[in-house]
Design an enzyme around this catalytic site. Structure first.
Site, short mmCIF file in Angstrom:
data_model
loop_
_atom_site.label_atom_id
_atom_site.label_comp_id
_atom_site.label_asym_id
_atom_site.label_seq_id
_atom_site.Cartn_x
_atom_site.Cartn_y
_atom_site.Cartn_z
N ARG A 31 41.28 -8.27 76.97
CA ARG A 31 42.40 -9.21 77.02
C ARG A 31 42.04 -10.41 77.89
NH1 ARG A 31 46.54 -9.08 81.24
NH2 ARG A 31 48.34 -10.36 80.68
N ARG A 72 58.70 -20.64 86.72
CA ARG A 72 57.64 -20.62 87.73
C ARG A 72 57.93 -21.62 88.85
NH1 ARG A 72 52.93 -17.92 86.40
NH2 ARG A 72 53.01 -17.00 84.31
N LYS A 221 55.60 -8.99 73.33
CA LYS A 221 55.74 -8.39 74.66
C LYS A 221 57.24 -8.20 74.95
CE LYS A 221 53.08 -10.21 77.84
NZ LYS A 221 52.43 -11.26 78.66
N THR A 279 50.83 -2.38 82.78
CA THR A 279 51.28 -2.70 84.14
C THR A 279 51.22 -1.50 85.09
OG1 THR A 279 52.85 -4.30 83.20
CG2 THR A 279 52.94 -3.92 85.57
#
Length: 331
Positions: A31, A72, A221, A279
């Site tokens: 990835r 962000r 996702k 994760t």
């Protein structure tokens, strides 16, 4: 192995020898996270992967992960160290200095600031950093830290229990998608999916940018409140599903992760879709050469649930023991 292994490339695996070792150990997918990777660096990695494939006589999946339109922070000149009880100001601005105790939130996220309410919890760094909203005005919010930690520039943040209507693709994502198609990536990971129409939009761009030889597939996702509400239709519209436990844990709370993971894996298998669990599978191995007992149990549970693949992220991207993490996961 019936359950496949996917690893994330990063500074800890930024060389041919490590990539070759990953393939020798049986890794099935690599990835590349475009939230932290330039096209020039990704091109170097792809050349290394092709060379390692020839050397090991193997063919593996290359997965490109789009950054997505996450919320962000702006630029913090120096990392800001926080501790429980410390007061901070979240303010609309592009840049700030660490000793100001101000977290910059770019103007584009002004609606996010306005939606905040006292007692809301802001979470960052896969939940390691938690900030409680004390009060809010038009241009800033006063926060109180509930954890220790280090806050750096451009950190993604979520608000526990709240979802925001952000676009599924940014202009950066579109350029990254073009690059992935040109380089014949196997999969593209789409962040912040909220509805099946998001997948339709990505497919439209893929069709527009592709030639007849390109066949990049879509990984949705699952990491937002809306994605859980629209889970079945998103699964049916996608080629593969990723259980993004980091963001799910920040939005829904850690105690909800086990049953959410079971539900996503079960519904994906029912509909014949590849499902990946990611994760903190071996999070302790970022700094230690062996995993914890609870991590081993967690991995076995994911395998028993029927996950098609397990994905290592920070363990192989920035960890001290990337190859050891792969060997333990293989065990």
């Amino acid at each position: 192995m019936r359950t496949k292994i996917i690893v994330t490339l990063g500074p800890s695996s930024n060389n041919y020898e490590m990539i070759y070792s990953f393939l020798k150990e049986g890794v099935d997918g690599l990835r590349i996270n475009f939230a932290h990777t330039s096209h020039s660096l990704a091109s170097k990695w792809i050349d290394m992967i092709k060379k390692a494939e020839k050397a090991t006589n193997r063919k593996i999946a290359i997965i490109g992960d789009l950054q997505g339109a996450s919320i962000r922070l702006g630029i913090i000149d120096r990392p800001l160290e926080i501790w429980p009880g410390m007061k901070l100001k979240l303010e609309i601005r592009d840049r700030t200095y660490a000793n100001d105790n101000i977290l910059p939130l770019p103007q584009a996220y002004e609606d996010v600031l306005r939606s905040l309410e006292p007692n809301d919890i802001i979470s960052m760094d896969d939940g390691r950093i938690r900030l409680k909203v004390i009060n809010v005005s038009e241009k800033y919010a006063i926060l109180k830290a509930e954890t220790t930690g280090l806050i750096k520039s451009h950190r993604a943040l979520v608000v526990l229990g709240k979802d925001f209507d952000l676009p599924v693709l940014t202009s950066k994502d579109i350029e990254d998608l073009k690059f992935m198609i040109k380089k014949n990536f196997t999969y593209v990971g789409v962040s912040c999916v909220r509805k099946p129409q998001d997948i339709d939009m990505v497919r439209k761009y893929i069709k527009e940018f592709s030639t007849s030889q390109n066949n990049i597939r879509i990984i949705a996702k699952i990491e937002t409140i809306s994605a859980i509400k629209n889970l079945i239709s998103i699964i049916e519209n996608s080629d593969a599903i990723l259980v993004a436990r980091g963001d799910l844990g920040m939005i829904f709370g850690l105690e909800n992760i086990p049953h959410l993971q079971k539900e996503i894996v079960y519904e994906s298998i029912r509909r014949g879709r590849t499902v990946i669990v990611a994760t903190q599978l071996l999070d302790s191995m970022i700094n230690n050469p062996v995993p914890t007992r609870s991590e081993v149990v967690d991995i076995v549970e994911a395998v028993n649930e029927g996950a098609d693949a397990l994905m290592l992220t920070n363990e192989t991207a920035i960890g001290k023991y990337p190859l050891e993490a792969v060997k333990w996961l293989k065990k």
